[in-house]
Design a protein around this motif. Sequence first.
Motif, PDB file in Angstrom:
ATOM      1  N   THR A   1      55.596  55.494  23.227  1.00 36.66           N
ATOM      2  CA  THR A   1      54.365  56.282  23.187  1.00 36.66           C
ATOM      3  C   THR A   1      54.541  57.472  24.120  1.00 36.66           C
ATOM      4  O   THR A   1      54.099  57.454  25.272  1.00 36.66           O
ATOM      5  N   VAL A   2      55.206  58.510  23.636  1.00 36.55           N
ATOM      6  CA  VAL A   2      55.532  59.666  24.484  1.00 36.55           C
ATOM      7  C   VAL A   2      54.275  60.431  24.882  1.00 36.55           C
ATOM      8  O   VAL A   2      54.277  61.201  25.847  1.00 36.55           O
ATOM      9  N   CYS A   3      53.193  60.250  24.139  1.00 39.27           N
ATOM     10  CA  CYS A   3      51.843  60.668  24.532  1.00 39.27           C
ATOM     11  C   CYS A   3      50.891  59.870  23.647  1.00 39.27           C
ATOM     12  O   CYS A   3      51.310  59.281  22.655  1.00 39.27           O
ATOM     13  N   GLU A   4      49.624  59.831  24.011  1.00 40.15           N
ATOM     14  CA  GLU A   4      48.649  59.042  23.256  1.00 40.15           C
ATOM     15  C   GLU A   4      47.871  59.965  22.312  1.00 40.15           C
ATOM     16  O   GLU A   4      47.007  60.729  22.755  1.00 40.15           O
ATOM     17  N   PRO A   5      48.176  59.928  21.007  1.00 40.48           N
ATOM     18  CA  PRO A   5      47.510  60.830  20.058  1.00 40.48           C
ATOM     19  C   PRO A   5      46.087  60.359  19.746  1.00 40.48           C
ATOM     20  O   PRO A   5      45.859  59.577  18.824  1.00 40.48           O
ATOM     21  N   VAL A   6      45.133  60.855  20.499  1.00 43.92           N
ATOM     22  CA  VAL A   6      43.765  60.343  20.392  1.00 43.92           C
ATOM     23  C   VAL A   6      43.029  60.842  19.151  1.00 43.92           C
ATOM     24  O   VAL A   6      41.907  60.399  18.887  1.00 43.92           O
ATOM     25  N   ASP A   7      43.630  61.743  18.393  1.00 45.34           N
ATOM     26  CA  ASP A   7      42.974  62.214  17.169  1.00 45.34           C
ATOM     27  C   ASP A   7      43.257  61.308  15.978  1.00 45.34           C
ATOM     28  O   ASP A   7      42.789  61.582  14.869  1.00 45.34           O
ATOM     29  N   VAL A   8      44.005  60.216  16.197  1.00 47.12           N
ATOM     30  CA  VAL A   8      44.297  59.260  15.132  1.00 47.12           C
ATOM     31  C   VAL A   8      43.616  57.937  15.485  1.00 47.12           C
ATOM     32  O   VAL A   8      43.691  57.491  16.628  1.00 47.12           O
ATOM     33  N   PRO A   9      42.933  57.288  14.528  1.00 46.77           N
ATOM     34  CA  PRO A   9      42.266  56.021  14.818  1.00 46.77           C
ATOM     35  C   PRO A   9      43.227  54.981  15.392  1.00 46.77           C
ATOM     36  O   PRO A   9      44.398  54.900  14.979  1.00 46.77           O
ATOM     37  N   VAL A  10      42.739  54.191  16.318  1.00 47.27           N
ATOM     38  CA  VAL A  10      43.590  53.220  17.011  1.00 47.27           C
ATOM     39  C   VAL A  10      44.208  52.224  16.048  1.00 47.27           C
ATOM     40  O   VAL A  10      45.369  51.819  16.218  1.00 47.27           O
ATOM     41  N   ASN A  11      43.486  51.826  15.016  1.00 49.07           N
ATOM     42  CA  ASN A  11      43.983  50.792  14.117  1.00 49.07           C
ATOM     43  C   ASN A  11      45.179  51.246  13.280  1.00 49.07           C
ATOM     44  O   ASN A  11      45.873  50.418  12.696  1.00 49.07           O
ATOM     45  N   LYS A  12      45.425  52.551  13.192  1.00 48.16           N
ATOM     46  CA  LYS A  12      46.596  53.046  12.451  1.00 48.16           C
ATOM     47  C   LYS A  12      47.467  53.979  13.271  1.00 48.16           C
ATOM     48  O   LYS A  12      48.474  54.485  12.782  1.00 48.16           O
ATOM     49  N   ARG A  13      47.101  54.181  14.512  1.00 47.32           N
ATOM     50  CA  ARG A  13      47.838  55.123  15.357  1.00 47.32           C
ATOM     51  C   ARG A  13      49.304  54.747  15.502  1.00 47.32           C
ATOM     52  O   ARG A  13      50.190  55.609  15.479  1.00 47.32           O
ATOM     53  N   HIS A  14      49.580  53.462  15.649  1.00 45.41           N
ATOM     54  CA  HIS A  14      50.963  53.027  15.848  1.00 45.41           C
ATOM     55  C   HIS A  14      51.833  53.354  14.639  1.00 45.41           C
ATOM     56  O   HIS A  14      53.026  53.647  14.787  1.00 45.41           O
ATOM     57  N   LEU A  15      51.252  53.330  13.442  1.00 44.83           N
ATOM     58  CA  LEU A  15      52.019  53.653  12.233  1.00 44.83           C
ATOM     59  C   LEU A  15      52.462  55.113  12.238  1.00 44.83           C
ATOM     60  O   LEU A  15      53.615  55.423  11.901  1.00 44.83           O
ATOM     61  N   ASP A  16      51.580  56.004  12.641  1.00 49.91           N
ATOM     62  CA  ASP A  16      51.912  57.430  12.695  1.00 49.91           C
ATOM     63  C   ASP A  16      52.974  57.702  13.767  1.00 49.91           C
ATOM     64  O   ASP A  16      53.863  58.535  13.566  1.00 49.91           O
ATOM     65  N   MET A  17      52.881  56.996  14.892  1.00 48.93           N
ATOM     66  CA  MET A  17      53.844  57.212  15.966  1.00 48.93           C
ATOM     67  C   MET A  17      55.237  56.714  15.578  1.00 48.93           C
ATOM     68  O   MET A  17      56.245  57.397  15.795  1.00 48.93           O
ATOM     69  N   ILE A  18      55.297  55.516  14.995  1.00 52.98           N
ATOM     70  CA  ILE A  18      56.591  54.979  14.567  1.00 52.98           C
ATOM     71  C   ILE A  18      57.204  55.870  13.490  1.00 52.98           C
ATOM     72  O   ILE A  18      58.407  56.162  13.507  1.00 52.98           O
ATOM     73  N   TYR A  19      56.367  56.312  12.561  1.00 55.24           N
ATOM     74  CA  TYR A  19      56.858  57.194  11.494  1.00 55.24           C
ATOM     75  C   TYR A  19      57.439  58.481  12.074  1.00 55.24           C
ATOM     76  O   TYR A  19      58.475  58.974  11.603  1.00 55.24           O
ATOM     77  N   ALA A  20      56.792  59.030  13.113  1.00 53.78           N
ATOM     78  CA  ALA A  20      57.300  60.254  13.742  1.00 53.78           C
ATOM     79  C   ALA A  20      58.679  60.017  14.344  1.00 53.78           C
ATOM     80  O   ALA A  20      59.581  60.856  14.213  1.00 53.78           O
ATOM     81  N   HIS A  21      58.865  58.885  15.019  1.00 54.60           N
ATOM     82  CA  HIS A  21      60.178  58.572  15.594  1.00 54.60           C
ATOM     83  C   HIS A  21      61.243  58.465  14.501  1.00 54.60           C
ATOM     84  O   HIS A  21      62.373  58.946  14.666  1.00 54.60           O
ATOM     85  N   LEU A  22      60.880  57.828  13.397  1.00 52.14           N
ATOM     86  CA  LEU A  22      61.852  57.623  12.321  1.00 52.14           C
ATOM     87  C   LEU A  22      62.141  58.901  11.547  1.00 52.14           C
ATOM     88  O   LEU A  22      63.267  59.113  11.089  1.00 52.14           O
TER      89      LEU A  22
END
Length: 236
Positions: free
Chosen positions: A179-200
């Motif tokens: 979590t290189v920063c906490e993207p607060v504009d994305v709902p918590v219940n799906k935030r992890h999916l967007d972050m993992i996708y960005a890394h990949l």
Amino acid sequence: MSEEQDYGGRRARRGRGEHGGSGARRSQRSQKFSTAPLPYIQRGIPTFDVLSEEGMEILENNAETIMEEVGIAIKDDPEIIAMWKEAGAEVGKDGETLHVPRGLARELLKTAPNHFMQHARNPDRNVKIGDGATVFAPVYGPPFIRNMDEGRRYATIEDFKNFVKLAYMTPAMHHSGGTVCEPVDVPVNKRHLDMIYAHLRYSDKPFMGSVTAPERAQDTVDMARIALGADVVENN
């Protein structure tokens, strides 16, 4: 046309298109930027021991007293409790408290490897964790970012993507981070999916998945299986 400058008594002549000016800048821009990773650091100096051998023995003895007499409560995880019981621990009457006999923890630690390889989408960027290896990764978890135009503000998923890209472009950064920063504009219940996708998507370096809930950790494994292949995930 040329210019002449004085540097502490030394005179230098520079013509257009020679060692400076727009020609040099064009030449520099035309050079391909390399993102080839620098090797991770293999530490050659001994670690610093905060406690003496006597102090370590006192610490271990007291820790074993707590584990044996007070016990460790493990909530809502019968699989882990069963594994501990099979290894020799005793389970309390409540079915959740483990009592670890003195000496068992030390014996179990002997079975752990002193290092492991963390695999990346690009095998050339695999890193070794442990055994004296030092791996550089970005910071974890800041809710705010700061830039020259806006100053300090809450982070967004666009910021997250940019930080992933920056880490990828930095040869001395061996790891994409988590979590290189906490993207607060994305709902918590799906935030992890967007972050993992960005890394990949924006990096081929190793990354840390979501650890905030079991189902989010499972999502990380499932997405890694899609990107890296089932064989890589199952065998590493």
